[in-house]
Design a protein around this motif. Structure first.
Motif, PDB file in Angstrom:
ATOM      1  N   VAL A  42      45.084  26.603  14.243  1.00  0.00           N
ATOM      2  CA  VAL A  42      44.895  28.036  14.023  1.00  0.00           C
ATOM      3  C   VAL A  42      44.004  28.586  15.129  1.00  0.00           C
ATOM      4  CG1 VAL A  42      42.916  27.629  12.507  1.00  0.00           C
ATOM      5  CG2 VAL A  42      44.179  29.780  12.334  1.00  0.00           C
ATOM      6  N   ALA A  43      44.244  29.854  15.519  1.00  0.00           N
ATOM      7  CA  ALA A  43      43.410  30.509  16.522  1.00  0.00           C
ATOM      8  C   ALA A  43      42.199  31.144  15.858  1.00  0.00           C
ATOM      9  CB  ALA A  43      44.214  31.564  17.270  1.00  0.00           C
ATOM     10  N   VAL A  44      41.148  31.317  16.627  1.00  0.00           N
ATOM     11  CA  VAL A  44      39.940  31.974  16.117  1.00  0.00           C
ATOM     12  C   VAL A  44      40.311  33.345  15.553  1.00  0.00           C
ATOM     13  CG1 VAL A  44      37.767  33.043  16.807  1.00  0.00           C
ATOM     14  CG2 VAL A  44      38.346  30.758  17.624  1.00  0.00           C
ATOM     15  N   GLY A  45      39.813  33.617  14.341  1.00  0.00           N
ATOM     16  CA  GLY A  45      40.109  34.874  13.673  1.00  0.00           C
ATOM     17  C   GLY A  45      41.324  34.825  12.782  1.00  0.00           C
ATOM     18  N   GLY A  46      42.073  33.729  12.823  1.00  0.00           N
ATOM     19  CA  GLY A  46      43.278  33.606  12.014  1.00  0.00           C
ATOM     20  C   GLY A  46      42.996  33.039  10.634  1.00  0.00           C
ATOM     21  N   VAL A  47      44.071  32.692   9.914  1.00  0.00           N
ATOM     22  CA  VAL A  47      43.995  32.145   8.561  1.00  0.00           C
ATOM     23  C   VAL A  47      44.676  30.779   8.553  1.00  0.00           C
ATOM     24  CG1 VAL A  47      44.628  32.461   6.130  1.00  0.00           C
ATOM     25  CG2 VAL A  47      44.031  34.451   7.544  1.00  0.00           C
ATOM     26  N   VAL A  48      44.010  29.779   7.951  1.00  0.00           N
ATOM     27  CA  VAL A  48      44.579  28.446   7.855  1.00  0.00           C
ATOM     28  C   VAL A  48      44.768  28.107   6.378  1.00  0.00           C
ATOM     29  CG1 VAL A  48      42.314  27.296   7.894  1.00  0.00           C
ATOM     30  CG2 VAL A  48      44.373  26.041   8.598  1.00  0.00           C
ATOM     31  N   SER A 156      38.821  33.734  33.467  1.00  0.00           N
ATOM     32  CA  SER A 156      39.035  33.953  32.029  1.00  0.00           C
ATOM     33  C   SER A 156      38.125  32.999  31.247  1.00  0.00           C
ATOM     34  CB  SER A 156      40.495  33.709  31.652  1.00  0.00           C
ATOM     35  OG  SER A 156      40.687  33.833  30.253  1.00  0.00           O
ATOM     36  N   SER A 157      37.419  33.529  30.242  1.00  0.00           N
ATOM     37  CA  SER A 157      36.460  32.732  29.470  1.00  0.00           C
ATOM     38  C   SER A 157      36.870  32.659  28.004  1.00  0.00           C
ATOM     39  CB  SER A 157      35.049  33.341  29.580  1.00  0.00           C
ATOM     40  OG  SER A 157      34.618  33.355  30.912  1.00  0.00           O
ATOM     41  N   GLY A 158      36.319  31.641  27.310  1.00  0.00           N
ATOM     42  CA  GLY A 158      36.465  31.545  25.854  1.00  0.00           C
ATOM     43  C   GLY A 158      37.653  30.757  25.371  1.00  0.00           C
ATOM     44  N   SER A 159      38.363  30.054  26.243  1.00  0.00           N
ATOM     45  CA  SER A 159      39.555  29.322  25.805  1.00  0.00           C
ATOM     46  C   SER A 159      39.199  27.921  25.331  1.00  0.00           C
ATOM     47  CB  SER A 159      40.572  29.240  26.943  1.00  0.00           C
ATOM     48  OG  SER A 159      40.022  28.588  28.068  1.00  0.00           O
ATOM     49  N   LYS A 160      39.970  27.454  24.365  1.00  0.00           N
ATOM     50  CA  LYS A 160      39.865  26.082  23.859  1.00  0.00           C
ATOM     51  C   LYS A 160      41.223  25.690  23.290  1.00  0.00           C
ATOM     52  CE  LYS A 160      37.786  23.282  20.206  1.00  0.00           C
ATOM     53  NZ  LYS A 160      38.997  23.181  19.375  1.00  0.00           N
ATOM     54  N   PRO A 161      41.906  24.739  23.909  1.00  0.00           N
ATOM     55  CA  PRO A 161      41.570  24.008  25.145  1.00  0.00           C
ATOM     56  C   PRO A 161      41.611  24.931  26.354  1.00  0.00           C
ATOM     57  CG  PRO A 161      43.832  23.574  24.498  1.00  0.00           C
ATOM     58  CD  PRO A 161      43.236  24.382  23.378  1.00  0.00           C
ATOM     59  N   ASP A 214      47.881  31.743  30.394  1.00  0.00           N
ATOM     60  CA  ASP A 214      48.827  30.968  29.585  1.00  0.00           C
ATOM     61  C   ASP A 214      48.030  30.094  28.630  1.00  0.00           C
ATOM     62  OD1 ASP A 214      50.935  29.600  28.524  1.00  0.00           O
ATOM     63  OD2 ASP A 214      51.318  28.363  30.297  1.00  0.00           O
ATOM     64  N   HIS A 215      48.226  30.303  27.301  1.00  0.00           N
ATOM     65  CA  HIS A 215      47.455  29.555  26.298  1.00  0.00           C
ATOM     66  C   HIS A 215      48.222  29.554  24.980  1.00  0.00           C
ATOM     67  CE1 HIS A 215      43.954  28.530  23.685  1.00  0.00           C
ATOM     68  NE2 HIS A 215      43.596  27.844  24.762  1.00  0.00           N
ATOM     69  N   PRO A 216      48.160  28.465  24.211  1.00  0.00           N
ATOM     70  CA  PRO A 216      48.922  28.409  22.945  1.00  0.00           C
ATOM     71  C   PRO A 216      48.466  29.413  21.898  1.00  0.00           C
ATOM     72  CG  PRO A 216      47.501  26.474  23.194  1.00  0.00           C
ATOM     73  CD  PRO A 216      47.505  27.170  24.515  1.00  0.00           C
TER      74      PRO A 216
END
Length: 401
Positions: A42-48, A156-161, A214-216
């Motif tokens: 799940v991405a930050v701010g989403g629902v799991v 670009s900042s804040g990505s994981k991975p 480009d990020h998932p």
């Protein structure tokens, strides 16, 4: 004190029963199936959504615990006061909960347990994606001269991975340097940087240089930044005449058009074979002729300057006689004269053929009119034969019976 053989057999029998009881219990434990879970991303701010299932249950409760082994839900009962965590479904064989507004701290392993004897557990890994920020392009502020080099830097900042960066010129992808990845302090995210160096030409003027992430955690094209490229170059010059058929006695002008960056502001007019005509006046990009004369014929040159460089071009002026008639379609007079000559020739041929046809038919009429008069014994008979008449005598006819 002595024991009989029967007594020992009795003790052995009960020990054997106890052994089989333990064996039976062990077998039951071995065949029990643990809970079933699945990993989530799940991405930050989403629902799991976390789901735990068991095939069979002996009325034991299911429980979800977080990465710190804190109980989230025990059956239908909330154990941790976190309003982001909500119960979706709770039965004897299934426990489903959701976590909204997911944060990076929610990343890790979650445990589902069923409190049988012994307790059975299953783990689910929640991977939280850090959403990269919109890319920022730096390193290019002013216009660059044609043939020079310019370097763009995209961050670009804040990505994981770590995200991947792509460069584009308008819609065409171009290759930049390999991404540089740095971990951010105090959080499990990364900052990614890429550089692009170009040797520019005038064709690059006003081109859009873009950096895309480009990020998932995002859809393609969601995070993209564009910068227009400004290239300074010397002007290319052309001369546009007021008309293609300048005539003697008319007003006329030549316009000098320069295409450059910046646009040219200084223009110089010259005549290749001498001085400019006395009646010709220079007005910046225009060369005006108040009244054309055959003496104005010649090769004229315009030179344009935009501060970056200069460009020049020539134009040959040929003044026509005032009696020359122009056609709306601009068809050459020689072509028109040729067409007219062909038409006249065809008409003469038709007249000659028609005359010969008429003469031939008239001779045939006269020949038939005189036929039969040459062999007549006298003038009256000749007249009668010429007119095609008969002697008035009936032909004798014989009948055979």
């Amino acid at each position: 004190m002595s024991f009989s053989k029967h007594h020992y057999l009795h003790i052995f029998y009960y020990d054997l029963l106890y052994f089989f009881k333990i064996l039976e219990t062990s077998v039951n434990v071995l065949i029990i199936i643990p809970p079933v879970t699945q990993d989530e991303t799940v991405a930050v701010g989403g629902v799991v959504t976390l789901t735990c299932n068991v095939k069979e249950n002996d009325n034991s409760s299911l429980q979800w615990s977080n990465t710190a082994q804190q109980t989230l839900y025990f059956g239908e009962k909330r154990a941790l006061r976190d309003n982001r965590i909500q119960l979706v479904k709770s039965t004897g064989t299934e426990l489903i909960i959701t976590i909204s507004d997911v944060q990076l701290s929610d990343d890790g392993e979650y445990t589902c347990s069923i409190f049988t004897m012994p307790v059975r557990t299953a783990r689910a890994t929640v991977t939280v994606l850090g959403v990269p920020g919109k890319p920022v392009i730096t390193g290019f502020e002013d216009a660059v001269q044609e043939g020079g080099k310019v370097t763009f830097t995209c961050t670009s900042s804040g990505s994981k991975p770590p995200a991947k960066l792509h460069w584009y010129r308008d819609q065409e992808e171009i290759q930049g340097r390999p991404d540089v990845v740095e971990s951010n302090p105090d959080e499990p995210t990364y900052t990614v940087t890429s550089e692009l160096t170009l040797t520019v030409t005038r064709n690059d003027n006003n081109a859009l240089i873009a950096c895309a992430v480009d990020h998932p955690s995002i859809a393609n094209g969601d995070k993209r930044t564009e910068r227009p490229l400004s290239v300074l170059f010397s002007p290319s010059v052309s001369i546009q005449p007021e008309s293609d058929l300048p005539r003697e006695g008319e007003k006329f002008f030549l316009q000098c058009v320069g295409n450059g960056n910046p646009e040219p502001t200084a223009f110089v007019w010259r005549r290749k074979d001498g001085e400019l005509p006395p009646m010709a006046k220079v007005d910046d990009a225009f060369l005006h002729f108040e009244s054309l004369n055959k003496s104005d014929n010649g090769v004229y040159e315009c030179q344009a300057d935009n501060g970056i460089g200069m460009g020049d071009v020539t134009h040959t002026l040929l003044v026509q006689d005032p009696t020359v008639i122009t056609t709306p379609s601009g068809v050459d007079h020689a072509v028109i004269g040729g067409v007219v000559a062909v038409i006249v020739f065809i008409m003469l041929c038709l007249l000659i053929v028609l005359g010969r046809y008429l003469i031939r038919h008239k001779g045939t009429y006269l020949t038939h009119e005189a036929k039969g008069s040459d062999d007549a014994p006298d003038a009256d008979t000749a007249i009668i034969n010429a007119e095609g008449g008969h002697s008035g005598m009936d032909d004798k006819k014989e009948y055979f019976i």
